[in-house]
Design an enzyme around this catalytic site. Sequence first.
Site, PDB file in Angstrom:
ATOM      1  N   ARG A 179       8.924   0.384   4.910  1.00 12.21           N
ATOM      2  CA  ARG A 179       8.512   0.342   3.510  1.00 12.21           C
ATOM      3  C   ARG A 179       7.102   0.878   3.254  1.00 12.21           C
ATOM      4  NH1 ARG A 179      12.168  -3.540   4.014  1.00 12.21           N
ATOM      5  NH2 ARG A 179      10.634  -4.950   4.862  1.00 12.21           N
ATOM      6  N   ASP A 208      20.335 -17.691   2.769  1.00 11.75           N
ATOM      7  CA  ASP A 208      19.537 -16.468   2.966  1.00 11.75           C
ATOM      8  C   ASP A 208      18.671 -16.177   1.743  1.00 11.75           C
ATOM      9  OD1 ASP A 208      18.491 -14.148   4.123  1.00 11.75           O
ATOM     10  OD2 ASP A 208      20.228 -12.915   3.606  1.00 11.75           O
ATOM     11  N   TRP A 225      13.826  -6.748  -2.242  1.00 10.37           N
ATOM     12  CA  TRP A 225      12.473  -6.216  -1.991  1.00 10.37           C
ATOM     13  C   TRP A 225      12.103  -5.094  -2.951  1.00 10.37           C
ATOM     14  CZ3 TRP A 225      12.265  -1.097  -1.245  1.00 10.37           C
ATOM     15  CH2 TRP A 225      13.480  -0.474  -0.934  1.00 10.37           C
TER      16      TRP A 225
END
Length: 737
Positions: free
Chosen positions: A161, A346, A434
Amino acid sequence: MIHPSLTVRFVAGISLIGVVVFATACGESDTPAPAAEAAREAPAPAASIGLIDDARIENAESEPGNWLTYGRDSNEQRFSPLEQVNRESVSRLGLAWMKDLGSNFAQEATPIVVDGTMFFTTAWSIVYAVDAVTGETKWRYDPEVPKETTARRACCGPVNRGAAVYKGRVYVGSLDGRLIALNASTGEKVWETDTLIDRERPYTITGAPRAARGKIYIGNGGAEFGVRGYVTAYDAETGAQVWRFFTVPGDPALGFESPAMEMAAKTWKGGEWWKIGGGGTTWNSIVYDADFNNLYLGVGNGAPWIRAIRSPGGGDNLFLASIVAVDADTGEYKWHYQTTPGDNWDYTAVQDMMLAEMEVDGVQTKVLMQAPKNGFFYVLDRADGKLLRANQYVGITWASHVDMETGRPVENPEMDFQEETKWILPGPLGGHNWQAMSFDASTRTVYFPAQEWPGLYTVADEFKNTGFLKREPKGVNLGTELARVGQLVLENEADAPDPKGYLKAFDPLTGEEKWAVEHEHYWNGGVLATQGGVVFQGDAMGNFSAYDAATGATLWQFQTYTSILGPPITFEIDGTQYVSIMTGTGGGNHFDGYFNDSATIKYGNYGRMLVFALDAKAEIPVPAVLDRQIPERAEMAATPAQIDQGDRLFHSWCAPCHGINVASTGVYPDLRLMAEATHQSFQQIVIDGVRAKLGMASFADALTADEAELIHAYIVNRANLDRAAALEEATAEAAGG
Ligand code: CA
């Protein structure tokens, strides 16, 4: 083609690619890393570019043409003051240059642009420095990640990233766990250090390092496979370790590294979580706050996912799914807020964190904002971590609301999946992942991508039957029923909520949704908002779009022919404003091939950097539509019981990359489409590892040749079923049915 409604919207895992093998260990435990290897050699010549320091980052508003850090400024708001490209002019936006990256994996990086140079990373942690106006490469650095051992332990592809640029150096975390410092002018390595506490464990680094106060901060990933999370600070100059903060406790019998771990351990009860690892990886967001000298860590999910396995006596399991503030100089714990106590789904809190100041209940307050996976948008007081707001931002079923008295979510008892498989919203991709968000402080609006994508949650049969789950050292350790997930999805498909994806304009204080754009696909790219009144976002259909920040109306669109996840950024050089986007999808959707119409499925997954400017006229090549017809092939000699066994093995070892029920999303090969020559080489590929250098490692450590043959028989059987269904559908269509 599989019936379009019959999906494979998996689900038990966002992310699991496959599996781990990592052998050559030198796993000392937690001793401070020696100062990096190259640092002892002759000092490298100083760099003349990439000269970003704390003062420049903290005064980013004085240089609006640059993009100095991951989140543009020290608050990571990703809002650009540039306005040459605006509501009126954006229709003139065109392609200025394009760079083919020679990669068909996901491209997730935020570039750094400073003084005419753009620094960015690609899949496999490769770093580029290019002329930001022309795209010409100044240098390229490849850390030579060992693909044959690393690909299998990266849950969501070999992604990266971004890099940090700081004081003439470029810092990148490599997929195999190294932190590397490069000379910003030349790309030559200055130092490199191993960040891993245990090389036998399947750690990876995919996140961008952050730089502040002379230190580089980096975390890691791997919770799907089974690791213990931590963040480490290194001296930017030498690479020497300064401090390390563990996010979950280890084996209490071995003592605690810090008072914070002693406190955290009281919230883990029964069980032996440290054997699988506990999780809590900080794989994405780390933000430095100069106002308090805090470093905020966004902490991930539990390992295994299922809390009854991890901590059978209950408890919140700190610091899973939490935002933790530590002292940036010492790594000492200051405060935390846990978004999802006793994480069972999660639900990471690793999503981007933004800092801001705003009036809250009549008081000017320094706040932190995050939209973690669990579906609530949090506003915290940065002074002490106090919860100020927790507004729901997307449709969810796991909890009804957050109790503002206790600060805790109220779980929905009907969604308890301990005994019975349940579709739950959000699934493991989260309501937001994200992908970048952007905040316009002047209108108090956060622009971000959100999705309603259900997870089919199960508890592993092994645990249900024996009360115990042994660790699979070579594979994922979710605690869900992975082997039967293909069958479970087929059985429960009719009850699945429809997946949806949005771009939202959201007031973080009131929870008001100002507007939302509903996308065709649920899994889309990051967001950039600008002073020009424009919101940029790429989507799964390959469109790079500009929306009106006030209304959400589409102002401009460019077809890139590849699905997009990456964040747009913008910069200005010599009076021209540029907007960039990277194309190439992956991440969590590579196991979910039910959506047959994404750009990547249609055309392929072209990893590219695209840069736009007003009146630019470069063109992007138009690719051919891929042939997705499943070839005819004779069934292999196998009984139904053997095909069932192949099904279970496939879903345990192959599905995380190649797709539930063998339907790929186009990032990894769709095995139903295998050519005859590939069928003939099946054993050589799976067992002998003849494609290891491409990232398809040998599974000889996990599967026998006979087992590989069962998987092969299952794939052929599945392909023929899907081929027959597609032919039937085509016939029905031709008949007007
Ligand atoms: Ca995860």
